[in-house]
Design a protein around this motif. Structure first.
Motif, PDB file in Angstrom:
ATOM      1  N   ALA A 229      -0.432  11.725  15.117  1.00  0.00           N
ATOM      2  CA  ALA A 229       0.781  11.649  15.652  1.00  0.00           C
ATOM      3  C   ALA A 229       1.558  12.871  14.987  1.00  0.00           C
ATOM      4  O   ALA A 229       2.718  13.208  15.304  1.00  0.00           O
ATOM      5  N   GLY A 230       0.859  13.748  14.183  1.00  0.00           N
ATOM      6  CA  GLY A 230       1.434  14.642  13.364  1.00  0.00           C
ATOM      7  C   GLY A 230       2.138  14.494  12.115  1.00  0.00           C
ATOM      8  O   GLY A 230       3.277  15.140  11.854  1.00  0.00           O
ATOM      9  N   LEU A 231       1.633  13.369  11.437  1.00  0.00           N
ATOM     10  CA  LEU A 231       2.330  12.762  10.281  1.00  0.00           C
ATOM     11  C   LEU A 231       1.162  12.875   9.274  1.00  0.00           C
ATOM     12  O   LEU A 231       0.301  13.176   9.479  1.00  0.00           O
ATOM     13  N   THR A 232       1.679  12.905   8.132  1.00  0.00           N
ATOM     14  CA  THR A 232       0.935  12.832   6.732  1.00  0.00           C
ATOM     15  C   THR A 232       1.666  11.846   5.856  1.00  0.00           C
ATOM     16  O   THR A 232       2.733  11.661   5.695  1.00  0.00           O
ATOM     17  N   VAL A 233       0.696  11.240   5.219  1.00  0.00           N
ATOM     18  CA  VAL A 233       1.121  10.308   3.978  1.00  0.00           C
ATOM     19  C   VAL A 233       1.347  10.794   2.601  1.00  0.00           C
ATOM     20  O   VAL A 233       0.158  11.450   2.382  1.00  0.00           O
ATOM     21  N   ASP A 234       2.271  10.604   1.989  1.00  0.00           N
ATOM     22  CA  ASP A 234       2.439  11.006   0.534  1.00  0.00           C
ATOM     23  C   ASP A 234       1.712  10.209  -0.318  1.00  0.00           C
ATOM     24  O   ASP A 234       1.359  10.350  -1.419  1.00  0.00           O
ATOM     25  N   THR A 235       2.056   8.707   0.083  1.00  0.00           N
ATOM     26  CA  THR A 235       1.698   7.803  -0.836  1.00  0.00           C
ATOM     27  C   THR A 235       1.496   6.399   0.131  1.00  0.00           C
ATOM     28  O   THR A 235       2.117   6.192   0.976  1.00  0.00           O
ATOM     29  N   TRP A 236       0.283   5.940  -0.357  1.00  0.00           N
ATOM     30  CA  TRP A 236      -0.013   4.362  -0.033  1.00  0.00           C
ATOM     31  C   TRP A 236       0.383   3.399  -0.980  1.00  0.00           C
ATOM     32  O   TRP A 236      -0.360   3.463  -2.124  1.00  0.00           O
ATOM     33  N   PHE A 237       1.172   2.563  -0.693  1.00  0.00           N
ATOM     34  CA  PHE A 237       1.483   1.405  -1.370  1.00  0.00           C
ATOM     35  C   PHE A 237       0.682   0.050  -1.051  1.00  0.00           C
ATOM     36  O   PHE A 237       0.422   0.164   0.150  1.00  0.00           O
ATOM     37  N   GLY A 238       0.403  -0.634  -1.978  1.00  0.00           N
ATOM     38  CA  GLY A 238      -0.389  -1.908  -1.621  1.00  0.00           C
ATOM     39  C   GLY A 238       0.370  -3.408  -1.460  1.00  0.00           C
ATOM     40  O   GLY A 238      -0.032  -4.196  -0.999  1.00  0.00           O
ATOM     41  N   ASP A 239       1.586  -3.158  -1.764  1.00  0.00           N
ATOM     42  CA  ASP A 239       2.986  -4.178  -1.684  1.00  0.00           C
ATOM     43  C   ASP A 239       4.152  -3.577  -1.763  1.00  0.00           C
ATOM     44  O   ASP A 239       4.074  -2.182  -2.095  1.00  0.00           O
ATOM     45  N   TRP A 240       5.129  -4.275  -1.653  1.00  0.00           N
ATOM     46  CA  TRP A 240       6.599  -3.823  -1.506  1.00  0.00           C
ATOM     47  C   TRP A 240       7.137  -3.851  -3.139  1.00  0.00           C
ATOM     48  O   TRP A 240       8.193  -3.400  -3.179  1.00  0.00           O
ATOM     49  N   THR A 241       6.465  -4.048  -3.934  1.00  0.00           N
ATOM     50  CA  THR A 241       6.696  -3.842  -5.439  1.00  0.00           C
ATOM     51  C   THR A 241       6.268  -2.316  -5.761  1.00  0.00           C
ATOM     52  O   THR A 241       7.009  -1.809  -6.711  1.00  0.00           O
ATOM     53  N   GLY A 242       5.744  -1.571  -4.821  1.00  0.00           N
ATOM     54  CA  GLY A 242       5.401  -0.210  -5.312  1.00  0.00           C
ATOM     55  C   GLY A 242       4.120  -0.142  -5.731  1.00  0.00           C
ATOM     56  O   GLY A 242       3.656   1.224  -6.526  1.00  0.00           O
ATOM     57  N   ALA A 243       3.153  -1.157  -5.847  1.00  0.00           N
ATOM     58  CA  ALA A 243       1.671  -1.039  -6.505  1.00  0.00           C
ATOM     59  C   ALA A 243       0.969  -0.154  -5.644  1.00  0.00           C
ATOM     60  O   ALA A 243       1.230   0.057  -4.452  1.00  0.00           O
ATOM     61  N   PRO A 244       0.039   0.684  -6.407  1.00  0.00           N
ATOM     62  CA  PRO A 244      -0.961   1.595  -5.565  1.00  0.00           C
ATOM     63  C   PRO A 244      -1.574   0.820  -4.919  1.00  0.00           C
ATOM     64  O   PRO A 244      -2.162  -0.360  -4.846  1.00  0.00           O
ATOM     65  N   LEU A 245      -2.114   1.368  -3.439  1.00  0.00           N
ATOM     66  CA  LEU A 245      -3.063   0.631  -2.637  1.00  0.00           C
ATOM     67  C   LEU A 245      -4.480   0.382  -3.168  1.00  0.00           C
ATOM     68  O   LEU A 245      -5.149   1.346  -3.895  1.00  0.00           O
ATOM     69  N   ALA A 246      -4.905  -0.703  -3.087  1.00  0.00           N
ATOM     70  CA  ALA A 246      -6.335  -1.070  -3.545  1.00  0.00           C
ATOM     71  C   ALA A 246      -7.059  -1.867  -2.331  1.00  0.00           C
ATOM     72  O   ALA A 246      -6.486  -2.196  -1.440  1.00  0.00           O
ATOM     73  N   ALA A 247      -8.222  -2.114  -2.408  1.00  0.00           N
ATOM     74  CA  ALA A 247      -9.395  -2.532  -1.560  1.00  0.00           C
ATOM     75  C   ALA A 247      -8.750  -4.145  -1.299  1.00  0.00           C
ATOM     76  O   ALA A 247      -8.840  -4.520  -0.150  1.00  0.00           O
ATOM     77  N   ASP A 248      -8.266  -4.880  -2.265  1.00  0.00           N
ATOM     78  CA  ASP A 248      -7.549  -6.144  -2.106  1.00  0.00           C
ATOM     79  C   ASP A 248      -6.248  -6.293  -2.029  1.00  0.00           C
ATOM     80  O   ASP A 248      -5.720  -7.392  -2.299  1.00  0.00           O
ATOM     81  N   SER A 249      -5.579  -4.942  -1.709  1.00  0.00           N
ATOM     82  CA  SER A 249      -3.927  -5.146  -1.625  1.00  0.00           C
ATOM     83  C   SER A 249      -3.472  -5.994  -0.450  1.00  0.00           C
ATOM     84  O   SER A 249      -4.269  -6.072   0.457  1.00  0.00           O
ATOM     85  N   ALA A 250      -2.477  -6.689  -0.660  1.00  0.00           N
ATOM     86  CA  ALA A 250      -1.891  -7.379   0.600  1.00  0.00           C
ATOM     87  C   ALA A 250      -1.685  -6.740   1.663  1.00  0.00           C
ATOM     88  O   ALA A 250      -1.533  -6.994   2.934  1.00  0.00           O
TER      89      ALA A 250
END
Length: 259
Positions: A229-250
């Motif tokens: 779509a012509g977009l780029t991601v700066d950060t992936w979060f794993g929940d809405w507390t701002g925790a970083p994305l992990a394999a078992d993130s919600a």
């Protein structure tokens, strides 16, 4: 996860839970103010313009417009939800649009685009999700940011959407005590959950019932569609507390911009 054949229309197209006023009226009572709204409200600070896609009953849009005097445009395909939003205090500060995110073209750009409440998961096919992300790109200002959420299928959250596990009580100002619960069927071929929502008025046994569908796209697919779509991601979060994305993130929560 490979591309799968499946439904091509958004689940919102025929979803009575959002399009029937008798059911939509329960939405705020059943959900309340949630962490995704708090996160996005904070993100909107300092933005001159915000686009809220899948705005629902408008709680977030009204707060952003009121708290920051920001120009907010709120879009939803469900007129029953928009009517509830327009009836709320402070709604006059928001521009309300009945439209589908897949083919949205407002002819302007925004500093921030948000899509909360797992509204992205109502897009049942890869084609629909691609169209929505293209609309994100079409409406982002050069330095603008976007954010949305989609549940991690690895967590199998749908297993909790059974009557015994999901039963809850709601205090409705008109009906009094209302019992609510869900039930679900899982389509493992298309990664789509079809879930039923039931509201039962305790005093007279009157029942409101609707069936909904949501998809659980993979992280791999989301990354591919976002880039296409012509977009780029700066950060992936794993929940809405701002925790970083992990394999078992919600959650899968991309915070990004135009590429």
């Amino acid at each position: 996860m490979c591309c799968r054949h499946g439904p091509t229309d958004s689940a919102m197209d025929e979803d009575r839970l959002y399009r029937d006023a008798a059911l939509a009226r329960f939405y705020d009572l059943d959900n309340g103010w949630t962490d995704d709204r708090s996160f996005c409200l904070n993100m909107a600070r300092g933005c001159a313009s915000v686009l809220d896609l899948g705005c629902g009953t408008g709680e977030l849009a009204i707060r952003i417009a009121g708290d920051y005097h920001t120009a907010v445009t709120a879009v939803d395909p469900a007129l029953a939800m928009l009517n509830l939003a327009r009836s709320k205090r402070g709604a006059g500060r928001v521009t309300w649009v009945e439209a589908d995110a897949r083919d949205l073209d407002l002819g302007r750009s925004f500093d921030l685009i948000v899509m909360t409440g797992h509204a992205f998961q109502s897009l049942l096919s890869e084609r629909d999700r691609a169209a929505c992300l293209t609309a994100f790109a079409r409406h982002l200002a050069p330095e603008g940011r976007f954010i949305f959420d989609s549940r991690n299928p690895a967590r199998c959250e749908w297993r909790e959407w059974r009557p015994a596990l999901s039963r809850r009580e709601i205090a409705d100002p008109e009906f009094g005590s209302v019992a609510a619960w869900n039930d679900v069927a899982w389509d493992s071929a298309n990664y789509i959950a079809t879930y039923e929502t039931v509201y039962l008025v305790t005093s007279d046994g009157h029942e409101f019932r609707a069936s909904s569908q949501i998809a659980f796209p993979s992280l791999k697919e989301l990354k591919r569609l976002i880039a296409a779509a012509g977009l780029t991601v700066d950060t992936w979060f794993g929940d809405w507390t701002g925790a970083p994305l992990a394999a078992d993130s919600a959650e899968f929560i991309p915070l990004g911009r135009r590429a």
